[in-house]
Each structure stands twice: as structure tokens, then as C-alpha cells.
Design a protein around this motif. Structure first.
Motif, PDB file in Angstrom:
ATOM      1  N   ASN A  21       0.855  -1.180   0.000  1.00 37.59           N
ATOM      2  CA  ASN A  21       0.000   0.000   0.000  1.00 37.59           C
ATOM      3  C   ASN A  21       0.890   1.228   0.000  1.00 37.59           C
ATOM      4  N   GLU A  38      -3.456   2.315  -6.541  1.00 38.91           N
ATOM      5  CA  GLU A  38      -3.681   1.052  -5.833  1.00 38.91           C
ATOM      6  C   GLU A  38      -4.623   0.155  -6.644  1.00 38.91           C
ATOM      7  N   PRO A  39      -4.413  -1.147  -6.526  1.00 39.59           N
ATOM      8  CA  PRO A  39      -3.400  -1.850  -5.714  1.00 39.59           C
ATOM      9  C   PRO A  39      -2.235  -2.381  -6.546  1.00 39.59           C
ATOM     10  N   TYR A  89       2.816   1.500  -8.520  1.00 36.52           N
ATOM     11  CA  TYR A  89       3.470   2.509  -7.677  1.00 36.52           C
ATOM     12  C   TYR A  89       4.725   2.981  -8.411  1.00 36.52           C
TER      13      TYR A  89
END
Length: 246
Positions: free
Chosen positions: A25, A75-76, A79
């Protein structure tokens, strides 16, 4: 367990730790990226100093040096982490970007690497096209250059073989031959004819003209003989030339 694919170029390697993937996360992704087995992580960065001193991430703005920040989070699965050189609390210089997709870390290529890769791919494609084209090129001193493609041979083999219709003669020759055949047929009529193939030929009745009696033949021969034996008229001599009086 962590799995690393080591290579000389960082653009060709990836890293993942399957134990962290289910719980990733935005709050713990930097801690996941700072794992000691991650080949993209620099242990001399300011993040490692803050981690060892148990400080918050906000203290990075007050330090000078290399640091990692979370640039974007979707998310998820996605990144993006940026490696940058901090020179002051308001001035930073980007060094590299890393993206994490489903827990797998990759280094994003820079603009120079992208351009060189595209140019190399284009040159390789053009060179392969030239090599393939040259493999179909043929040359002979009497013919010159021509293209010989394999698919043409396959198409020719697949096509049914048909005999080319050859003209045995010209129109003038055929017309003359037909005229001669009609002339010969009129002079020498056929003595047999066959109604259908395989049947027995049937003789043709030829009507003969009645022969003249012998007396008339002899009389014609006598007339021709008298005509040939008649004396020819005497030749007159040319007129004499007289001398002109002056």
C-alpha cells in the motif's frame, strides 16, 4: 522469498519479494523498496539514515543527498518511486524512476535509452529487409538482374499445368493451305468415306464422263497434223536503202 535477475544493465533486471506483494500500500511501499536484497536501492541514501535514526519521512526535506520518494500511486497494482538528488529544501534533481507493477520492481528507461533502442530496432529491421531482398536477387550475364521469389515457385506448383495454345501458322498461311486443299479435293475426289469413327469405310461412286468415239479422235488428230504441216509464209526481205540525192 526474494528473486533477483542480475545483469550488467539495470534496465534489464527486475526484483520482487512475494511475501510483501499481498499487503502493499502507499504507506509501506517505500519500506518494501528499501529491502536490502533490492538491487535498485542505494544503502547510502538519506532514507536509510532516517530509517536507522527512527525518524519520519518528513525529515528528508531538511537533508542534502540522494533520497527516494513515492511519486505516484495507483492502488493496488501500480506505484512509481523516484530517486533524486536533494540540494536544498526546495531544489531537487531527478536521477531515476522505478515503477512497481504487481509487486515487481523495474527501472524506467531514460529518454536517451529509449531513442537509442528505437533507432537500433529500426536499423535492425531495415538491415533485415535488405538482407532478405538481396537473397531474392539473381544475376546472369545474358539476362541481367531479376527477382526470384520462393512464393512464386509455390504458386506455380499449386497451379494446374495447362498447355499453352500455340499457333502453328499465320492467317495467310492457313488461308492458302485451305485453298490448296479445296483445289486438290476437286481434282482428286475421295474414293472412300467413313460416316462415324470406328465404322467401315464406304466406297464413293465416281461418275466417269463418256469417252468420245475413236473416229472423232482420229479426225481431230488429222486436223492438227495438217495444221502443223502447212508451209509457213515466206519472209519478205527488208526494203533496200537508196542513196539520197543532194
Amino acid at each position: 522469498m526474494a528473486s533477483v535477475d542480475f545483469r550488467d544493465n539495470l534496465l534489464g533486471i527486475s526484483w520482487v519479494d512475494s511475501n510483501w506483494v499481498p499487503g502493499l500500500n502507499p504507506g509501506n511501499v517505500l519500506e518494501y523498496f528499501s529491502d536490502r536484497s533490492n538491487p535498485f536501492y542505494d544503502r547510502t541514501c538519506n532514507n536509510e539514515v532516517v530509517k536507522m535514526q527512527r525518524l519520519t519521512v518528513d525529515h528528508l526535506n531538511q537533508m542534502v543527498g540522494v533520497e527516494y520518494i513515492l511519486l505516484h500511486a495507483q492502488e493496488p497494482i501500480l506505484y512509481i518511486i523516484r530517486k533524486q538528488q536533494r540540494q536544498s529544501p526546495t531544489q531537487v534533481v531527478p536521477l531515476a524512476d522505478y515503477y512497481i507493477i504487481a509487486g515487481v520492481v523495474y527501472q524506467a528507461p531514460d529518454l536517451g535509452t529509449v531513442i537509442s533502442s528505437r533507432v537500433l530496432s529500426a536499423v535492425h529491421g531495415i538491415q533485415s529487409a535488405f538482407d532478405e531482398a538481396m537473397s531474392y536477387c539473381r544475376y546472369h550475364p545474358s539476362k541481367g538482374y531479376w527477382w526470384h521469389f520462393k512464393d512464386h515457385e509455390e504458386r506455380e506448383k499449386a497451379k494446374p499445368k495447362t498447355k499453352k495454345k500455340e499457333e502453328p501458322s499465320s492467317l495467310f498461311q492457313r488461308h492458302r493451305v485451305d485453298t490448296l486443299l479445296l483445289d486438290l479435293r476437286s481434282k482428286f475426289p475421295p474414293t472412300f468415306y467413313q460416316p462415324k469413327p470406328g465404322e467401315k469405310p464406304i466406297p464413293v461412286e465416281v461418275k466417269k464422263e463418256p469417252e468420245p468415239p475413236a473416229e472423232t479422235v482420229k479426225q481431230e488428230e488429222r486436223e492438227q497434223a495438217t495444221k502443223s504441216s502447212a508451209p509457213a509464209p515466206p519472209n519478205k526481205p527488208p526494203p533496200e536503202k537508196r542513196a539520197r540525192l543532194q
